[in-house]
Design a protein around this motif. Structure first.
Motif, PDB file in Angstrom:
ATOM      1  N   ARG A 109      50.384  57.654  44.050  1.00 60.95           N
ATOM      2  CA  ARG A 109      48.963  57.318  43.961  1.00 60.95           C
ATOM      3  C   ARG A 109      48.711  56.345  42.810  1.00 60.95           C
ATOM      4  NH1 ARG A 109      46.132  63.319  44.453  1.00 60.95           N
ATOM      5  NH2 ARG A 109      47.184  63.970  46.377  1.00 60.95           N
ATOM      6  N   GLU A 110      47.683  55.539  42.993  1.00 59.26           N
ATOM      7  CA  GLU A 110      47.282  54.590  41.953  1.00 59.26           C
ATOM      8  C   GLU A 110      45.935  55.000  41.387  1.00 59.26           C
ATOM      9  OE1 GLU A 110      46.114  49.866  41.495  1.00 59.26           O
ATOM     10  OE2 GLU A 110      47.391  50.504  43.157  1.00 59.26           O
ATOM     11  N   CYS A 111      45.801  54.922  40.068  1.00 56.81           N
ATOM     12  CA  CYS A 111      44.573  55.322  39.395  1.00 56.81           C
ATOM     13  C   CYS A 111      43.390  54.469  39.862  1.00 56.81           C
ATOM     14  CB  CYS A 111      44.741  55.184  37.880  1.00 56.81           C
ATOM     15  SG  CYS A 111      43.255  55.589  36.937  1.00 56.81           S
ATOM     16  N   MET A 112      42.364  55.130  40.376  1.00 53.57           N
ATOM     17  CA  MET A 112      41.219  54.431  40.934  1.00 53.57           C
ATOM     18  C   MET A 112      40.406  53.710  39.856  1.00 53.57           C
ATOM     19  SD  MET A 112      39.563  53.584  43.565  1.00 53.57           S
ATOM     20  CE  MET A 112      37.955  52.847  43.867  1.00 53.57           C
ATOM     21  N   ARG A 113      40.390  54.240  38.649  1.00 52.37           N
ATOM     22  CA  ARG A 113      39.594  53.619  37.597  1.00 52.37           C
ATOM     23  C   ARG A 113      40.111  52.225  37.267  1.00 52.37           C
ATOM     24  NH1 ARG A 113      40.058  57.287  34.251  1.00 52.37           N
ATOM     25  NH2 ARG A 113      41.699  56.477  32.899  1.00 52.37           N
ATOM     26  N   HIS A 114      41.427  52.074  37.171  1.00 48.43           N
ATOM     27  CA  HIS A 114      42.006  50.768  36.875  1.00 48.43           C
ATOM     28  C   HIS A 114      41.848  49.824  38.073  1.00 48.43           C
ATOM     29  CE1 HIS A 114      43.864  53.212  33.734  1.00 48.43           C
ATOM     30  NE2 HIS A 114      44.042  52.097  33.072  1.00 48.43           N
ATOM     31  N   LEU A 115      42.029  50.362  39.270  1.00 50.35           N
ATOM     32  CA  LEU A 115      41.850  49.545  40.468  1.00 50.35           C
ATOM     33  C   LEU A 115      40.419  49.012  40.528  1.00 50.35           C
ATOM     34  CD1 LEU A 115      43.052  50.356  44.076  1.00 50.35           C
ATOM     35  CD2 LEU A 115      40.683  49.724  43.670  1.00 50.35           C
TER      36      LEU A 115
END
Length: 368
Positions: A109-115
């Motif tokens: 998973r990729e951090c949504m905040r940075h995305l």
């Protein structure tokens, strides 16, 4: 011979993670600012209370592909590859490659905040603001696609950008139903970085020892909490959360098909009336929140509360049980005396500190 890197995984932490926590790990690093610079990398998880759980950490020179791959290899040696394993990271290319290479079977998973921050630099507008996070929060593919369609109509190239630059899983409809963790951000890693902020200027042996001491004390405090909790029950915080939610339901209709099957119509958090189907026997709802989190969703709560003889706690996953919490903190970290009592080991050579890079700026000239 110079110091290059070190990986630390205390056995009580590894045993507690594998036996008592959900198979979820957040990975990140933070810069050291003492005499010797470098990176402190960490792998952290969460217990049934959603409290931070320490798994492992490491110190290395910089965030290179080689160092991240080495870190993930050591993590694999420590925890293996549990069923439903999830690894959450920021958008770091070196780390992306390492996760894919060492844990190909894991859900990355990729951090949504940075995305979101990266996305808004290119596509800042009301449509993106109103639909990107709702798309990520959608548990079902139909709701996710609807929000993405709104973004596409406003900025057609935005979807291509996401596919090219943010190809990891950042949306809940893509989450597996095994980890029972629906985190969109890498907050567990950020929490660890905040906790150790005051330790980042220490020398290496002081840093490692201080982290060991911090972990030892935290596990003891949680073990004390576990001793006063009643076995065979769900954690009090989870029970309170579900009871509060059940008291604020806006149920429109409950249509029964059988003892364990029903259609539930209620007004959701978006103030929209929707109907979902419930399967009590298999702990499933068509909204998918129950399957992804392991805790009954609002539709399941509406059905459970309308039936006599059954309780909410019977339908909560064991990850949130008191017994799992106690197992997570059952291990005791070994005590360690002062460094002048440490065992002296003859390596046959002396280990020197790492070479430090020249600080930014012009080099000073020397005169005879």
């Amino acid at each position: 011979m110079r110091f290059k890197r070190i990986f630390v995984a205390l056995k009580p932490c590894i045993d507690g993670f594998l036996a008592g926590c959900r198979p979820y790990v957040g990975v990140d690093s933070t810069s050291l600012n003492g005499k010797y610079t470098g990176q402190l990398a960490s792998a952290t998880s969460v217990d049934g209370h959603n409290w931070l759980f320490y798994v492992a950490y490491a110190v290395f020179g910089s965030e290179t592909d080689e160092n991240w791959e080495w870190f993930m290899q050591q993590l694999h040696r420590a925890v293996g590859s549990p069923t439903g394993f999830v690894i959450s990271t920021d958008a770091c290319k070196g780390l992306e490659k390492a996760v894919g290479k060492v844990f190909p079977e894991a859900e990355h998973r990729e951090c949504m905040r940075h995305l979101y921050a990266n996305f808004m630099k290119r596509y800042n507008g009301p449509i993106s603001t109103q639909h990107l996070y709702p798309a990520a929060r959608s548990y079902t593919e139909d709701r996710f696609r609807w929000h993405m369609q709104q973004i596409y109509q406003a900025s057609p190239d935005a979807i291509d950008y996401l596919q090219r630059h943010h190809s990891r899983i950042w949306y809940r409809c893509g989450f597996s139903e095994l980890s029972k963790c629906d985190y969109l951000t890498n907050n567990v890693a950020e929490s660890f970085n905040k906790q150790i902020k005051g330790l980042k200027g220490l020398l290496l042996h002081e840093l490692v020892d201080s982290l060991r001491e911090m972990i030892m004390e935290k596990m003891y405090l949680r073990r004390k909490i576990g001793r006063i909790l009643e076995n065979g029950k769900i954690l009090p915080s989870v029970e309170k959360e579900l009871n509060n939610e059940s008291n604020n339901l806006r149920v429109v209709k409950v249509a029964r098909s059988d003892d364990d099957f029903a259609e539930i119509t209620l007004v959701d958090a978006d103030n929209v009336t929707r109907r979902q189907t419930i399967d009590l026997q298999n702990h499933k709802c068509s909204c998918r929140k129950w399957q992804v989190t392991g805790k009954p969703c609002s539709h399941a709560l509406a059905w459970i509360c309308s039936n006599r003889g059954i309780t909410i706690l019977d339908f909560v996953h064991e990850y949130y049980s008191v017994s799992r919490f106690k197992v997570a903190y059952a291990g005791r970290a070994k005590l360690m005396p002062d460094k002048d009592q440490w065992e002296v080991v003859d390596l046959g050579f002396k280990v020197f500190p790492p070479k430090q890079k020249r600080a930014a700026g012009e080099a000073k000239s020397s005169k005879d």
